[in-house]
Design a protein around this motif. Structure first.
Motif, PDB file in Angstrom:
ATOM      1  N   TRP A  60       9.197  39.518 -11.587  1.00 57.05           N
ATOM      2  CA  TRP A  60      10.533  38.935 -11.406  1.00 57.05           C
ATOM      3  C   TRP A  60      11.630  39.855 -11.917  1.00 57.05           C
ATOM      4  CZ3 TRP A  60      14.336  37.547 -14.956  1.00 57.05           C
ATOM      5  CH2 TRP A  60      15.409  36.795 -14.434  1.00 57.05           C
ATOM      6  N   ALA A  61      11.403  40.481 -13.060  1.00 59.22           N
ATOM      7  CA  ALA A  61      12.472  41.237 -13.710  1.00 59.22           C
ATOM      8  C   ALA A  61      12.596  42.672 -13.215  1.00 59.22           C
ATOM      9  CB  ALA A  61      12.250  41.249 -15.227  1.00 59.22           C
ATOM     10  N   VAL A  62      11.507  43.259 -12.670  1.00 61.22           N
ATOM     11  CA  VAL A  62      11.547  44.681 -12.324  1.00 61.22           C
ATOM     12  C   VAL A  62      11.147  44.945 -10.880  1.00 61.22           C
ATOM     13  CG1 VAL A  62      10.656  46.972 -12.905  1.00 61.22           C
ATOM     14  CG2 VAL A  62      11.062  45.300 -14.726  1.00 61.22           C
ATOM     15  N   LEU A  63       9.983  44.460 -10.477  1.00 59.54           N
ATOM     16  CA  LEU A  63       9.436  44.879  -9.191  1.00 59.54           C
ATOM     17  C   LEU A  63      10.162  44.255  -8.001  1.00 59.54           C
ATOM     18  CD1 LEU A  63       5.624  44.744 -10.084  1.00 59.54           C
ATOM     19  CD2 LEU A  63       7.199  46.692 -10.178  1.00 59.54           C
ATOM     20  N   GLY A  64      10.462  42.968  -8.081  1.00 62.03           N
ATOM     21  CA  GLY A  64      11.065  42.310  -6.928  1.00 62.03           C
ATOM     22  C   GLY A  64      12.555  42.064  -7.058  1.00 62.03           C
ATOM     23  N   THR A  65      13.236  42.920  -7.776  1.00 61.78           N
ATOM     24  CA  THR A  65      14.639  42.671  -8.084  1.00 61.78           C
ATOM     25  C   THR A  65      15.575  43.366  -7.104  1.00 61.78           C
ATOM     26  OG1 THR A  65      14.748  44.582  -9.556  1.00 61.78           O
ATOM     27  CG2 THR A  65      14.108  42.499 -10.527  1.00 61.78           C
ATOM     28  N   VAL A  66      16.819  42.938  -7.145  1.00 62.75           N
ATOM     29  CA  VAL A  66      17.899  43.606  -6.426  1.00 62.75           C
ATOM     30  C   VAL A  66      18.828  44.193  -7.495  1.00 62.75           C
ATOM     31  CG1 VAL A  66      19.863  43.305  -4.875  1.00 62.75           C
ATOM     32  CG2 VAL A  66      17.740  42.035  -4.464  1.00 62.75           C
ATOM     33  N   TRP A  67      18.867  45.525  -7.528  1.00 65.39           N
ATOM     34  CA  TRP A  67      19.655  46.192  -8.569  1.00 65.39           C
ATOM     35  C   TRP A  67      21.114  46.372  -8.140  1.00 65.39           C
ATOM     36  CZ3 TRP A  67      17.443  46.557 -13.161  1.00 65.39           C
ATOM     37  CH2 TRP A  67      16.046  46.563 -13.234  1.00 65.39           C
ATOM     38  N   ARG A  68      21.309  46.726  -6.901  1.00 60.69           N
ATOM     39  CA  ARG A  68      22.654  46.927  -6.384  1.00 60.69           C
ATOM     40  C   ARG A  68      22.762  46.221  -5.037  1.00 60.69           C
ATOM     41  NH1 ARG A  68      26.767  48.689  -9.352  1.00 60.69           N
ATOM     42  NH2 ARG A  68      27.675  49.667  -7.510  1.00 60.69           N
ATOM     43  N   ALA A  69      23.848  45.497  -4.867  1.00 62.66           N
ATOM     44  CA  ALA A  69      24.043  44.779  -3.609  1.00 62.66           C
ATOM     45  C   ALA A  69      25.533  44.691  -3.313  1.00 62.66           C
ATOM     46  CB  ALA A  69      23.439  43.380  -3.673  1.00 62.66           C
ATOM     47  N   ASP A  70      25.870  44.758  -2.040  1.00 59.63           N
ATOM     48  CA  ASP A  70      27.274  44.632  -1.640  1.00 59.63           C
ATOM     49  C   ASP A  70      27.755  43.192  -1.738  1.00 59.63           C
ATOM     50  OD1 ASP A  70      27.285  47.341  -1.078  1.00 59.63           O
ATOM     51  OD2 ASP A  70      26.609  47.030   0.982  1.00 59.63           O
ATOM     52  N   GLY A  71      26.848  42.266  -1.665  1.00 64.05           N
ATOM     53  CA  GLY A  71      27.200  40.859  -1.748  1.00 64.05           C
ATOM     54  C   GLY A  71      26.014  40.041  -2.175  1.00 64.05           C
ATOM     55  N   VAL A  72      26.211  38.738  -2.244  1.00 62.71           N
ATOM     56  CA  VAL A  72      25.163  37.861  -2.728  1.00 62.71           C
ATOM     57  C   VAL A  72      24.088  37.613  -1.686  1.00 62.71           C
ATOM     58  CG1 VAL A  72      26.251  35.702  -1.987  1.00 62.71           C
ATOM     59  CG2 VAL A  72      24.833  35.743  -4.065  1.00 62.71           C
ATOM     60  N   GLU A  73      24.338  37.977  -0.419  1.00 62.83           N
ATOM     61  CA  GLU A  73      23.373  37.696   0.647  1.00 62.83           C
ATOM     62  C   GLU A  73      22.045  38.417   0.413  1.00 62.83           C
ATOM     63  OE1 GLU A  73      26.458  38.579   1.108  1.00 62.83           O
ATOM     64  OE2 GLU A  73      27.302  36.670   1.854  1.00 62.83           O
ATOM     65  N   GLN A  74      22.097  39.667  -0.086  1.00 63.40           N
ATOM     66  CA  GLN A  74      20.855  40.401  -0.330  1.00 63.40           C
ATOM     67  C   GLN A  74      20.034  39.765  -1.435  1.00 63.40           C
ATOM     68  OE1 GLN A  74      23.276  44.373  -0.136  1.00 63.40           O
ATOM     69  NE2 GLN A  74      21.123  44.896  -0.061  1.00 63.40           N
ATOM     70  N   CYS A  75      20.688  39.114  -2.377  1.00 67.29           N
ATOM     71  CA  CYS A  75      19.968  38.469  -3.465  1.00 67.29           C
ATOM     72  C   CYS A  75      19.236  37.218  -2.983  1.00 67.29           C
ATOM     73  CB  CYS A  75      20.937  38.097  -4.583  1.00 67.29           C
ATOM     74  SG  CYS A  75      21.639  39.524  -5.451  1.00 67.29           S
ATOM     75  N   TRP A 332      27.510  33.063  -7.025  1.00 67.00           N
ATOM     76  CA  TRP A 332      26.690  33.680  -8.059  1.00 67.00           C
ATOM     77  C   TRP A 332      26.023  32.662  -8.976  1.00 67.00           C
ATOM     78  CZ3 TRP A 332      25.486  38.426  -7.131  1.00 67.00           C
ATOM     79  CH2 TRP A 332      26.387  39.290  -6.512  1.00 67.00           C
ATOM     80  N   TYR A 333      26.239  31.399  -8.775  1.00 64.78           N
ATOM     81  CA  TYR A 333      25.723  30.386  -9.702  1.00 64.78           C
ATOM     82  C   TYR A 333      24.195  30.406  -9.837  1.00 64.78           C
ATOM     83  CZ  TYR A 333      24.944  25.958 -12.046  1.00 64.78           C
ATOM     84  OH  TYR A 333      24.548  25.009 -12.943  1.00 64.78           O
ATOM     85  N   PRO A 334      23.409  30.647  -8.772  1.00 61.80           N
ATOM     86  CA  PRO A 334      21.945  30.630  -8.932  1.00 61.80           C
ATOM     87  C   PRO A 334      21.416  31.730  -9.847  1.00 61.80           C
ATOM     88  CG  PRO A 334      22.555  30.389  -6.623  1.00 61.80           C
ATOM     89  CD  PRO A 334      23.795  30.799  -7.351  1.00 61.80           C
TER      90      PRO A 334
END
Length: 370
Positions: A60-75, A332-334
């Motif tokens: 959860w914290a490293v392997l499947g994360t999104v480090w940089r995103a232009d918006g919340v959609e990628q998250c 960003w609430y989730p």
């Protein structure tokens, strides 16, 4: 006929015997975990769920994360954490309500507090004059940067201060004000004058009996109703004084406990050498008392730093309240977990640094005495 004695090589004089080598950490761990059959079974039973939880956290914290995103959609399509919320909302987390165009001032002010604290930890600055000058210059620079109104800087009132810079200021101010107050309260409580000793003891017991939140509410809300306008001062100033009094009450008892561990023979030896009462106190007794009370003092500093988060209840935007505002936006609430983990790491790094510095001081004083 003369007898010849041959020394047994297996008998080694006690002063030449080498101490047994300490077992390695791996051998100790292996013995504790797998030394006996019940231990091996217990290790196997608990290792599986622990390994599973560790893998889930890593995933959860490293392997499947999104480090940089232009918006919340990628998250939204990611399986793990969305650390991009930190990159997107870090200004709110670190600066709170401070004006956007002047946030560089908040950065510099925070650096000033950190640098002054670092210099205070160096043995070269361990004199009363250097410490006083260092903190006086540091606080003056902090106030000029944060408040402004001079040198072409726009004025920013304290109700708009927030984030990390406010947290650092409240912690530094309460400890710098509270430590001398704690020493004065301790001295007064140990005074031979009955009235002074009882008044000091009553004040300490009163402050220790009242919750910190009640003291802050009194400073922020009740004090303006009871004091004339010319004595009310700024709300943040009153709250910091409340923090400092609370810190001083507990620290005074910690130092008093250290003083009780100092032998009376130390003071008698100092008097024999011609030292006066105050010289004996500040050059002989207090240093030893601080050494004996060092673990409790470091713990008190750590507690004081964590308790700065209570300031949000009386209307200030510290780093915890800023973090809440950072994920308060709908998109960003989730991802509030990532925000609180980031803030928790700031608290952890600060408290861990305090504990390591306390360990350094213990080693230094122990080596000096040896």
């Amino acid at each position: 006929m003369s007898a010849t004695f041959v020394a047994d090589p297996s008998v080694v004089p006690a002063q030449k015997r080498r101490p047994p080598e300490a077992p390695s950490a791996l051998s100790v761990i292996g013995r504790e975990l797998f030394g006996t059959l019940p231990r091996a079974i217990g290790t196997a039973i608990f290792a599986v769920p622990i390994a599973y939880l560790a893998w889930r956290v890593l995933d959860w914290a490293v392997l499947g994360t999104v480090w940089r995103a232009d918006g919340v959609e990628q998250c939204k399509i990611a399986a793990g954490a969305c650390w991009s919320v930190i990159a997107a909302r870090f200004r709110i987390i670190l600066f709170g309500l401070y004006p956007y165009e002047d946030q560089w001032r908040s950065v510099l002010a925070s650096l000033v507090i950190v640098v002054v604290a670092f210099l205070s930890c160096l043995p070269a600055f361990w004199t009363a004059r250097r410490i006083i000058v260092c903190w006086a210059v540091g606080f003056a620079a902090y106030l000029v940067l944060m408040y402004g109104g001079i040198l072409g800087l726009d004025k920013v009132t304290t109700d708009r201060w927030g984030g990390l810079s406010l947290t650092l200021f409240v912690f530094a101010a309460q400890t710098v004000i509270g430590m001398p107050l704690a020493i004065l309260l301790m001295i007064a409580r140990r005074s031979q004058i009955f009235v002074i000793a009882k008044l000091s003891a009553g004040l300490i017991d009163l402050l220790r009996a009242i919750p910190l939140l009640a003291i802050l509410f009194t400073a922020a809300v009740v004090a303006p109703l009871a004091l004339p306008e010319m004595l009310q001062g700024d709300k943040l100033t009153r709250v910091v004084i409340g923090y400092a009094l609370f810190f001083a009450a507990y620290q005074a008892e910690i130092i008093r406990g250290g003083m009780q561990g100092v032998s009376e023979g130390q003071a008698e030896a100092a008097r024999v050498l011609g030292l006066g009462k105050w010289q004996t106190l500040f050059y002989i007794s207090l240093p030893q008392a601080f050494h004996k009370a060092l673990p409790a003092t470091v713990s008190q500093f750590a507690i004081a730093f964590k308790e700065t988060s209570i300031i949000t209840i009386v209307g200030f935007f510290d780093i915890l309240a800023s973090g809440h505002a950072a994920y308060g936006a709908d998109e960003w609430y989730p991802y509030f977990r990532e925000v609180y983990i980031f803030i928790g790491m700031i608290y952890f790094v600060t408290v861990f640094s305090l504990s390591r510095y306390g360990a350094f001081l213990e080693r230094r004083t122990k080596n000096a005495r040896a």
